[in-house]
Design an enzyme around this catalytic site. Structure first.
Site, mmCIF file in Angstrom:
data_model
loop_
_atom_site.group_PDB
_atom_site.id
_atom_site.type_symbol
_atom_site.label_atom_id
_atom_site.label_comp_id
_atom_site.label_asym_id
_atom_site.label_seq_id
_atom_site.Cartn_x
_atom_site.Cartn_y
_atom_site.Cartn_z
ATOM 1 N N PHE A 144 -35.881 3.438 -25.738
ATOM 2 C CA PHE A 144 -36.493 4.806 -25.166
ATOM 3 C C PHE A 144 -37.880 3.922 -24.510
ATOM 4 O O PHE A 144 -38.727 3.457 -25.594
ATOM 5 C CB PHE A 144 -36.958 5.644 -26.142
ATOM 6 C CG PHE A 144 -37.833 6.790 -25.686
ATOM 7 C CD1 PHE A 144 -37.336 7.941 -24.948
ATOM 8 C CD2 PHE A 144 -39.209 6.752 -25.750
ATOM 9 C CE1 PHE A 144 -37.804 8.662 -24.238
ATOM 10 C CE2 PHE A 144 -39.934 7.782 -24.969
ATOM 11 C CZ PHE A 144 -39.330 8.862 -24.391
ATOM 12 N N ASP A 229 -42.041 -4.064 -25.978
ATOM 13 C CA ASP A 229 -42.565 -2.455 -25.824
ATOM 14 C C ASP A 229 -43.023 -2.070 -27.348
ATOM 15 O O ASP A 229 -42.271 -1.590 -28.299
ATOM 16 C CB ASP A 229 -41.374 -1.506 -25.173
ATOM 17 C CG ASP A 229 -42.067 -0.050 -25.224
ATOM 18 O OD1 ASP A 229 -43.059 0.084 -25.977
ATOM 19 O OD2 ASP A 229 -41.209 0.591 -24.486
ATOM 20 N N LYS A 258 -50.179 4.952 -26.304
ATOM 21 C CA LYS A 258 -50.127 5.791 -27.439
ATOM 22 C C LYS A 258 -51.647 5.721 -28.273
ATOM 23 O O LYS A 258 -52.525 5.961 -27.801
ATOM 24 C CB LYS A 258 -49.122 5.782 -28.160
ATOM 25 C CG LYS A 258 -47.820 6.479 -27.688
ATOM 26 C CD LYS A 258 -46.662 6.721 -28.532
ATOM 27 C CE LYS A 258 -45.524 7.095 -27.871
ATOM 28 N NZ LYS A 258 -45.667 8.424 -27.313
#
Length: 404
Positions: A144, A229, A258
């Protein structure tokens, strides 16, 4: 109007006027502080999701709010047409935190992944010498990395892909954790291997021991970039600043987002060497809001907080407590699997207790907010500022829901 009617009215209005691209739990949050949220009816909920790790430092963290307030009175946006006085400090300090040299700031995690893809391709053509239009990036199944058109082109999630083609070429998907498949996939035209050090949306999947070091060795051998990531796994969540650190691995490029914005503003970045990020020339990539003064001010405070090591240590210590208690639920058969590191866990619910969604809804009724994924899994990722007492209370509610 009673409490339920008011909540239902808020939800009905949202359903009527917004696209149905999410399936949230039926709670309407009005305020939040630390690890707790309060809904429109005054009911309190323990946040055990932390905005998918965007809220590592808790809701309304005073240091971050004060940093934002101070910047709001000065300047919030210049665009990159001009310099501003927070930009250099942000880039220097983030590069230092990562042990890298250069930063390319963006806003959202998906933008940062897109930036990483463009960077790897351009590096491949201009530095490695890959023939034009032949660059390939190897990724892992069940990944993801966002939901842009390019990113969903290398997703294996049917919900993310269906009806959004034609898809962007140039990617090869191999099973996560499978070194044999990875070795076979990497060719002379491979410019990068892009991986989550721990796969979040897939259910907090931790790769086999030795996998990340082997990826690091393989990419060095084949002259390809190792792109990590760390949007969900990074910035303290696993008990280290970066999840890669657990195996002593330093990638060629970090993709961050984030928690970098502290849950206050969206901030993301690609961080790498001068050789890699030096491939860009003016006009080839950018963002009006990327690296804006408000974002830099908040992110600088996040970086300062991480430098203390306090939050990483807390995640490691409370993470041991979390996984010990979840392990007991596995031993008793109430859950079938527990995965994760630090204050991050994917818990597969035994079928007798219902789906992940049903367990999440029952926890909500007990005042705990988590979120399901892939049917049977509940994700647990509380703010790193959660107290031991609150963590224990939240886990007690999970035991209660499961009848343990």
């Amino acid at each position: 109007m009673d409490a339920r009617e008011t909540t239902e009215a808020f939800i009905a209005s949202a359903e009527a006027h917004s696209a149905h691209n999410y399936h949230p739990l039926p709670v309407v949050v009005a305020t939040a502080d630390g690890a707790w949220m309060t809904d429109v009816e005054g009911r309190r909920f323990l946040d055990m999701l932390a905005g998918y790790s965007a809220l590592n430092f808790g809701h309304g963290n005073r240091r971050l709010i004060e940093a934002a307030k101070a910047q709001l009175d000065r300047v919030t946006l210049t665009s990159r047409a001009f310099h501003h006085d927070r930009f250099a400090d942000f880039c220097r300090e983030l590069a230092a935190l990562c042990g890298m040299e250069m930063v390319l700031p963006m806003n959202t995690g998906a933008e940062a992944v897109e930036t990483a893809v463009k960077t790897a391709r351009k590096w491949g053509y201009r530095v490695k010498g890959v023939p034009a239009e032949m660059a390939k990036i190897v990724v892992a199944g069940n990944n993801f990395h966002g939901r842009t058109t390019t990113v969903i082109s290398f997703s294996t999630d049917p919900e993310a892909r269906a009806d959004f083609g034609p898809y962007t070429p140039g990617f090869e998907i191999v099973p996560y954790g499978d070194l044999t498949a990875l070795r076979a996939a990497v060719t002379e035209n491979t410019v990068a291997v892009l991986l989550e050090p721990i796969q979040g949306e897939a259910g907090v999947l931790v790769p086999p021991a030795g996998y990340l070091p082997a990826v690091r060795e393989l990419t060095r051998e084949r002259n390809a970039l190792f792109v990590a990531d760390e949007i969900q796994s990074g910035l303290g969540r696993t008990g280290r600043t970066f999840a890669c650190e657990h195996e002593g691995v330093v990638p060629d490029m970090y993709v961050l987002g984030k928690a970098l914005g502290g849950g206050v503003v969206p901030v993301s970045a690609v961080v790498s060497s001068a050789e890699v990020l030096g491939v860009f020339r003016p006009g080839e990539h950018g963002s009006t809001f990327g690296g804006n003064p408000l974002a830099c001010a908040v992110a600088l405070e996040v970086i300062a907080m991480l430098r203390s090591g306090e939050y990483q240590d807390r995640a490691a210590r409370l993470g041991e407590r979390l996984h010990r208690e979840l392990g007991r639920l596995k031993d008793s058969g109430h859950v079938t699997a527990v995965r994760g590191r630090g204050l991050w866990a994917g818990v597969d619910i035994a079928p007798a207790h219902g789906t992940g969604r049903e367990v999440s809804e029952r926890l909500m009724e007990r005042g705990v907010l988590v979120k399901d994924t892939h049917g049977v899994t509940v994700r647990i990722a509380p703010p790193l500022v959660i107290s031991e007492e609150d963590l224990d209370w939240g886990l007690a509610q999970l035991r209660g829901v499961l009848g343990a």
